[in-house]
Design an enzyme around this catalytic site. Sequence first.
Site, PDB file in Angstrom:
ATOM      1  N   ASP A   1      20.723 -55.521 -22.841  1.00 26.57           N
ATOM      2  CA  ASP A   1      20.607 -54.118 -23.233  1.00 26.57           C
ATOM      3  C   ASP A   1      21.817 -53.712 -24.078  1.00 26.57           C
ATOM      4  O   ASP A   1      22.095 -54.352 -25.088  1.00 26.57           O
ATOM      5  CB  ASP A   1      20.440 -53.272 -21.958  1.00 26.57           C
ATOM      6  CG  ASP A   1      20.160 -51.806 -22.216  1.00 26.57           C
ATOM      7  OD1 ASP A   1      19.007 -51.479 -22.523  1.00 26.57           O
ATOM      8  OD2 ASP A   1      21.091 -50.992 -22.111  1.00 26.57           O
TER       9      ASP A   1
ATOM     10  N   HIS B   1      12.432 -54.968 -17.949  1.00 27.58           N
ATOM     11  CA  HIS B   1      13.610 -54.926 -18.810  1.00 27.58           C
ATOM     12  C   HIS B   1      14.749 -55.829 -18.351  1.00 27.58           C
ATOM     13  O   HIS B   1      15.595 -56.191 -19.160  1.00 27.58           O
ATOM     14  CB  HIS B   1      14.087 -53.470 -18.857  1.00 27.58           C
ATOM     15  CG  HIS B   1      15.259 -53.210 -19.726  1.00 27.58           C
ATOM     16  ND1 HIS B   1      15.298 -53.562 -21.070  1.00 27.58           N
ATOM     17  CD2 HIS B   1      16.459 -52.622 -19.461  1.00 27.58           C
ATOM     18  CE1 HIS B   1      16.453 -53.182 -21.583  1.00 27.58           C
ATOM     19  NE2 HIS B   1      17.184 -52.628 -20.639  1.00 27.58           N
TER      20      HIS B   1
END
Length: 308
Positions: free
Chosen positions: A116, A281
């Site tokens: 991320d 994610h």
Amino acid sequence: MHPIVERGESPFIAGFQLQDVTLPNGVTLRVATGGQGAPLLLLHGHPQNHLTWRKVAPRLAEKYRVILPDLRGYGDSDKPASDERHRPYSKRVMADDISLLISALGYDKVAFVGHDRGGRVGHRLARDHADQLNCCVFIDIAPTATMYALTDKAFATRYFWWFFLIQPAPLPETLIANNTAFFLRKHLDGQLKTPGATPEAIFNDYLRCYQQPEMIHAVCEDYRAAATIDLEDDAADSRRIACPLLLLWGAKGTVGELYDVVDTWRDRAQQVSGEALPCGHSPQEELPEMFLDRLSAFLAAQRLTESL
């Protein structure tokens, strides 16, 4: 050697020691370290801290010297004041921190893994400090400029915080501070597609850090920088990532569903490969064994050596 203050054993990652490392730029980063061998630096994203690696770090430490920093503005690292252009939270400045940390710990080169926001810092690190990286792994990201350029209703709906957090202060800061636990839980539940991937004790540590007003503001500044000065830096820089780059992403997540992830990086990296994993994610938290398998195979192929 720059000042390093020992903070004792990590309560969450077996065999890891906590340190506060003060860099030449005056910023102090909280770092967890463990294991011996070639240095491997893993950098978390939003809204986590270094504990996102808790399920994989001990196994990696069987072969590598594992380095887990908290980004500036996050976790227990310093949260410096920002400015009108958001430069202190630009990926260039955040990457400079990591470059200085690598040197402060006595290493010439590291293998790098970024999830991320950590991957976005890694993208800048690989451009500005290419000589310090043996290889890179980016987790669940397409390039920032690409994602903004291709924004449509689907992306804006799923990644609403990319547009909420960049609003002028103190709008997002005030709203998040009103019920930080609700915001954090909804964010994690929306991103991770594996129930129970973030146990309550870990959520509480994320919340302990996130509910600090200084961190809320730093997070917003991180995203404001991404929407402004980071795009300027990216547009002015045609350098491609020179070291081998592995991309891993969640097939059930927004990035995996909206983009051809490998293709988005082809004009930004000289050697790129990648694979979708059946999760959301955060594969390091959702599918740690599968994540370790793919990461370990990639690292083994690089024939890493200690670089002290």
